[in-house]
Design an enzyme around this catalytic site. Sequence first.
Site, PDB file in Angstrom:
ATOM      1  N   ASP A  18       0.648  -0.978  -0.226  1.00 47.33           N
ATOM      2  CA  ASP A  18      -0.043  -0.070  -0.211  1.00 47.33           C
ATOM      3  C   ASP A  18       0.701   0.819  -0.167  1.00 47.33           C
ATOM      4  O   ASP A  18       0.489   1.938   0.930  1.00 47.33           O
ATOM      5  CB  ASP A  18      -0.989  -0.505   1.532  1.00 47.33           C
ATOM      6  CG  ASP A  18      -1.547  -1.477   1.077  1.00 47.33           C
ATOM      7  OD1 ASP A  18      -2.348  -2.199  -0.245  1.00 47.33           O
ATOM      8  OD2 ASP A  18      -2.912  -1.443   2.376  1.00 47.33           O
ATOM      9  N   LYS A 104      -7.115  -4.913  -2.895  1.00 43.24           N
ATOM     10  CA  LYS A 104      -8.093  -5.141  -1.494  1.00 43.24           C
ATOM     11  C   LYS A 104      -9.016  -5.210  -1.344  1.00 43.24           C
ATOM     12  O   LYS A 104      -8.465  -3.738  -1.497  1.00 43.24           O
ATOM     13  CB  LYS A 104      -6.555  -6.134  -0.910  1.00 43.24           C
ATOM     14  CG  LYS A 104      -6.120  -4.619  -0.298  1.00 43.24           C
ATOM     15  CD  LYS A 104      -4.966  -5.187   1.267  1.00 43.24           C
ATOM     16  CE  LYS A 104      -4.244  -4.056   0.820  1.00 43.24           C
ATOM     17  NZ  LYS A 104      -4.886  -2.786   1.953  1.00 43.24           N
ATOM     18  N   CYS A 143      -2.306  -2.914   7.441  1.00 42.40           N
ATOM     19  CA  CYS A 143      -1.750  -3.682   6.378  1.00 42.40           C
ATOM     20  C   CYS A 143      -1.109  -4.440   6.273  1.00 42.40           C
ATOM     21  O   CYS A 143      -0.351  -5.475   6.013  1.00 42.40           O
ATOM     22  CB  CYS A 143      -1.967  -2.878   4.819  1.00 42.40           C
ATOM     23  SG  CYS A 143      -4.030  -2.118   4.999  1.00 42.40           S
TER      24      CYS A 143
HETATM   25  C1  VGL Z   1      -4.655   0.363   5.996  1.00 39.18           C
HETATM   26  C2  VGL Z   1      -6.009   1.976   6.741  1.00 39.18           C
HETATM   27  C3  VGL Z   1      -6.921   1.510   6.388  1.00 39.18           C
HETATM   28  C4  VGL Z   1      -3.167   0.296   5.045  1.00 39.18           C
HETATM   29  C5  VGL Z   1      -5.528   0.296   4.837  1.00 39.18           C
HETATM   30  O1  VGL Z   1      -2.828  -0.285   4.325  1.00 39.18           O
HETATM   31  O2  VGL Z   1      -2.579  -0.041   6.548  1.00 39.18           O
HETATM   32  N1  VGL Z   1      -5.377   1.394   6.909  1.00 39.18           N
HETATM   33  N2  VGL Z   1      -7.400   0.782   4.847  1.00 39.18           N
END
Ligand code: VGL
Length: 196
Positions: A18, A104, A143
């Site tokens: 991410d 995802k 994540c």
């Molecule tokens: C994430 C909060 C909400 C992450 C993803 O990638 O850690 N954190 N969605």
Amino acid sequence: MNNCCSCGGAKKALIIVDMQNDFCPGGSLGVRGGDKIVSAINQYIKCFAEKDEFIVFTRDWHPANHCSFKENGGMWPPHCVAETKGAEFHADLHVPSNPFIISKADTASKDAYSGFDSTLLDSHLKTLGIEEVWVCGLATDYCVLSTVTDALELGYKVKLLSDAIAAVDVNAGDGEKAIEKMVSAGAENIRMTSQT
Ligand code: VGL
Ligand code: ZN
């Protein structure tokens, strides 16, 4: 950085979690220091690419009405809406020309922190005979934590690249606690890059 060669060991993959604009400073869910790890991640990418080893980019890829958003009863500001600037990878990240990307949490009613949650990542890695994953990216306490925990449960050896992660820290210390959890679950905490 040091040689990242498997040198006869397990076949491995680099999982970059991410690294999207919304998780970097200036983004809607900006993680402090999220942009500072780009250079370290690029060093890992270079090392894996030179040895023709597998590299995976995961991305949070939410519909505009996603359940994790505050307006829909979730805990986060809207972030990483599919096809928006905020969902794009950080501009300085060295994404290869034909990247392997795992999207995802791409349905409105379900959130997914782990790159393995409801995706083809596990079957793809197993098909390639990969037994070890090196994990970096954002965010340490969400994540990255989930991806590492799932990887261990799925039987992979895991190296946590602690010079290439950053935490949301909703509560102070969350990132450090997440690192402790990953290590006690069996991940090996390593740092191999030269700090630039
Ligand atoms: C994430 C909060 C909400 C992450 C993803 O990638 O850690 N954190 N969605
Ligand atoms: Zn999300």
